[in-house]
Design a protein around this motif. Sequence first.
Motif, PDB file in Angstrom:
ATOM      1  N   TRP A 129       0.820  -1.216   0.000  1.00 33.34           N
ATOM      2  CA  TRP A 129       0.000   0.000   0.000  1.00 33.34           C
ATOM      3  C   TRP A 129       0.849   1.259   0.000  1.00 33.34           C
ATOM      4  N   ALA A 130       2.175   1.109   0.108  1.00 35.43           N
ATOM      5  CA  ALA A 130       3.054   2.273   0.282  1.00 35.43           C
ATOM      6  C   ALA A 130       2.926   3.261  -0.875  1.00 35.43           C
ATOM      7  N   ALA A 131       2.955   2.739  -2.116  1.00 34.85           N
ATOM      8  CA  ALA A 131       2.900   3.631  -3.277  1.00 34.85           C
ATOM      9  C   ALA A 131       1.593   4.416  -3.310  1.00 34.85           C
ATOM     10  N   GLN A 132       0.489   3.755  -2.994  1.00 39.98           N
ATOM     11  CA  GLN A 132      -0.801   4.445  -3.003  1.00 39.98           C
ATOM     12  C   GLN A 132      -0.888   5.463  -1.875  1.00 39.98           C
ATOM     13  N   LEU A 133      -0.344   5.103  -0.701  1.00 39.64           N
ATOM     14  CA  LEU A 133      -0.418   6.000   0.454  1.00 39.64           C
ATOM     15  C   LEU A 133       0.431   7.243   0.259  1.00 39.64           C
ATOM     16  N   GLN A 134       1.440   7.173  -0.612  1.00 39.98           N
ATOM     17  CA  GLN A 134       2.304   8.316  -0.856  1.00 39.98           C
ATOM     18  C   GLN A 134       1.692   9.334  -1.807  1.00 39.98           C
ATOM     19  N   GLN A 135       0.535   9.039  -2.359  1.00 37.71           N
ATOM     20  CA  GLN A 135      -0.122   9.982  -3.264  1.00 37.71           C
ATOM     21  C   GLN A 135      -0.556  11.232  -2.503  1.00 37.71           C
ATOM     22  N   LYS A 136      -0.506  12.364  -3.191  1.00 36.80           N
ATOM     23  CA  LYS A 136      -0.817  13.653  -2.566  1.00 36.80           C
ATOM     24  C   LYS A 136      -2.212  13.684  -1.945  1.00 36.80           C
ATOM     25  N   LEU A 137      -3.154  12.979  -2.570  1.00 37.55           N
ATOM     26  CA  LEU A 137      -4.537  13.034  -2.100  1.00 37.55           C
ATOM     27  C   LEU A 137      -4.646  12.660  -0.632  1.00 37.55           C
ATOM     28  N   TRP A 138      -3.899  11.619  -0.203  1.00 38.70           N
ATOM     29  CA  TRP A 138      -3.990  11.184   1.185  1.00 38.70           C
ATOM     30  C   TRP A 138      -3.431  12.232   2.129  1.00 38.70           C
ATOM     31  N   GLY A 139      -2.375  12.926   1.722  1.00 37.25           N
ATOM     32  CA  GLY A 139      -1.840  14.002   2.545  1.00 37.25           C
ATOM     33  C   GLY A 139      -2.807  15.155   2.680  1.00 37.25           C
ATOM     34  N   ILE A 140      -3.472  15.506   1.576  1.00 33.95           N
ATOM     35  CA  ILE A 140      -4.452  16.601   1.603  1.00 33.95           C
ATOM     36  C   ILE A 140      -5.630  16.236   2.489  1.00 33.95           C
ATOM     37  N   VAL A 141      -6.112  15.000   2.369  1.00 38.33           N
ATOM     38  CA  VAL A 141      -7.239  14.548   3.194  1.00 38.33           C
ATOM     39  C   VAL A 141      -6.863  14.558   4.670  1.00 38.33           C
ATOM     40  N   ALA A 142      -5.680  14.033   4.988  1.00 39.01           N
ATOM     41  CA  ALA A 142      -5.242  13.965   6.382  1.00 39.01           C
ATOM     42  C   ALA A 142      -5.098  15.363   6.987  1.00 39.01           C
ATOM     43  N   CYS A 143      -4.453  16.278   6.260  1.00 36.26           N
ATOM     44  CA  CYS A 143      -4.234  17.631   6.781  1.00 36.26           C
ATOM     45  C   CYS A 143      -5.546  18.396   6.927  1.00 36.26           C
ATOM     46  N   SER A 144      -6.449  18.220   5.973  1.00 34.31           N
ATOM     47  CA  SER A 144      -7.760  18.881   6.073  1.00 34.31           C
ATOM     48  C   SER A 144      -8.500  18.406   7.308  1.00 34.31           C
ATOM     49  N   ALA A 145      -8.447  17.092   7.551  1.00 32.30           N
ATOM     50  CA  ALA A 145      -9.117  16.537   8.728  1.00 32.30           C
ATOM     51  C   ALA A 145      -8.489  17.065  10.014  1.00 32.30           C
ATOM     52  N   VAL A 146      -7.172  17.181  10.031  1.00 31.61           N
ATOM     53  CA  VAL A 146      -6.486  17.678  11.230  1.00 31.61           C
ATOM     54  C   VAL A 146      -6.894  19.110  11.547  1.00 31.61           C
ATOM     55  N   TRP A 147      -6.890  19.986  10.547  1.00 35.99           N
ATOM     56  CA  TRP A 147      -7.251  21.381  10.789  1.00 35.99           C
ATOM     57  C   TRP A 147      -8.696  21.505  11.271  1.00 35.99           C
ATOM     58  N   ILE A 148      -9.592  20.722  10.684  1.00 33.86           N
ATOM     59  CA  ILE A 148     -11.007  20.782  11.074  1.00 33.86           C
ATOM     60  C   ILE A 148     -11.188  20.288  12.506  1.00 33.86           C
ATOM     61  N   ILE A 149     -10.568  19.152  12.831  1.00 38.78           N
ATOM     62  CA  ILE A 149     -10.720  18.578  14.175  1.00 38.78           C
ATOM     63  C   ILE A 149     -10.079  19.477  15.225  1.00 38.78           C
ATOM     64  N   ALA A 150      -8.872  19.971  14.944  1.00 37.78           N
ATOM     65  CA  ALA A 150      -8.192  20.845  15.908  1.00 37.78           C
ATOM     66  C   ALA A 150      -8.993  22.117  16.160  1.00 37.78           C
ATOM     67  N   ALA A 151      -9.542  22.700  15.091  1.00 38.07           N
ATOM     68  CA  ALA A 151     -10.353  23.915  15.250  1.00 38.07           C
ATOM     69  C   ALA A 151     -11.605  23.626  16.061  1.00 38.07           C
ATOM     70  N   ALA A 152     -12.227  22.471  15.809  1.00 39.66           N
ATOM     71  CA  ALA A 152     -13.439  22.107  16.564  1.00 39.66           C
ATOM     72  C   ALA A 152     -13.127  21.886  18.037  1.00 39.66           C
ATOM     73  N   GLU A 153     -11.956  21.344  18.327  1.00 38.66           N
ATOM     74  CA  GLU A 153     -11.584  21.065  19.713  1.00 38.66           C
ATOM     75  C   GLU A 153     -11.395  22.337  20.523  1.00 38.66           C
ATOM     76  N   ILE A 154     -10.836  23.364  19.929  1.00 31.28           N
ATOM     77  CA  ILE A 154     -10.436  24.534  20.718  1.00 31.28           C
ATOM     78  C   ILE A 154     -11.266  25.785  20.443  1.00 31.28           C
ATOM     79  N   THR A 155     -12.191  25.727  19.498  1.00 31.93           N
ATOM     80  CA  THR A 155     -13.030  26.908  19.242  1.00 31.93           C
ATOM     81  C   THR A 155     -13.746  27.415  20.489  1.00 31.93           C
TER      82      THR A 155
END
Length: 334
Positions: A129-155
Amino acid sequence: SEGKTIYTEDQNCTDVDRLMKRYYLPVAYAIIFIIGLVGNITSISIYLTKLWPWKSSSIIMVNLALTDLLYVLSLPFLVYYYSNEDSWTLGDFMCRYVRFGFHLHLYGSILFLTCLSVFRYVVVIRPLWAAQLQQKLWGIVACSAVWIIAAAEITPMLTLFSLVEHDNKTYCLDFASIRVDDVRRYGWLLTALGFLLPLLVVFMCYIGIVKQLAKGPSTTSAWRMRARRMTVLILVVFVVCYLPYHILRVLRIETQVMPDTPCMVHRVVHAAYIISRPLAGLNTCFNLALYTLGGDKFRKAFLSTFCHGCWLTKAKSQHHLAIISNASSDKPDV
């Protein structure tokens, strides 16, 4: 204590916590600012100029560096605040910005580091799965989720931070020093979901990677060992930087809730909590080491950027030695 949490002073009670705020915090924050500013600007610059095209891990690393950079840019205001006899003169907006920024960095960094651990775990456990996981899409999805969750936690904190007037001074209170009734349950929830749950995930990833590395003939492959070292470093950051802060923040809040708490207990707990606050921001320095373990040839790019003169001098020296050697070999035997 300070602001709305002021308790009756005991003449025999040491003011160690005030001394810590006056002398320890400005120095600690200044050191973190210098290292974090230089390190993160350098790291972001290298990712932007040397490491294209980005993989998913590169996207997460850049977002982590941006989170750290936004945090260190707020530290000069805290250095000024605690150096100025603990009196805030920069207005309500800047107070909210500085306090909110710290927690956005804290819980954003925790989630980004958790994502890196999960990604490394998947690469080790499921190499196909390494080659697929290295695709940019997974990084964008992960970072978007992090910003949303972090903002929801501390708003909710935006409604808690405010300036407090006391004894002709203006205080910009930290999270554990404001309206105890409002922060107690929220603090416990934030500790459980924002820290303990990610800590459990990182620990399980580490255990899974260690077990997998114990199997098969390829246990010493470079990418597997790099994954292990990265997960170990992330676990160290959680234990050294985040764990003391969350434990002492809970104690700080709880000692204010308990009736008839001795003054000395207040002071000692507050002093320990003050020590833990820069520790929570010290992860910006640990994070710099992660970039060399990210598998993005960061170390080579760093050396090519900042040690160009070193390599040039070395190359000239080797060339000079080669000329001398050739000249010596051309001499007739006597």
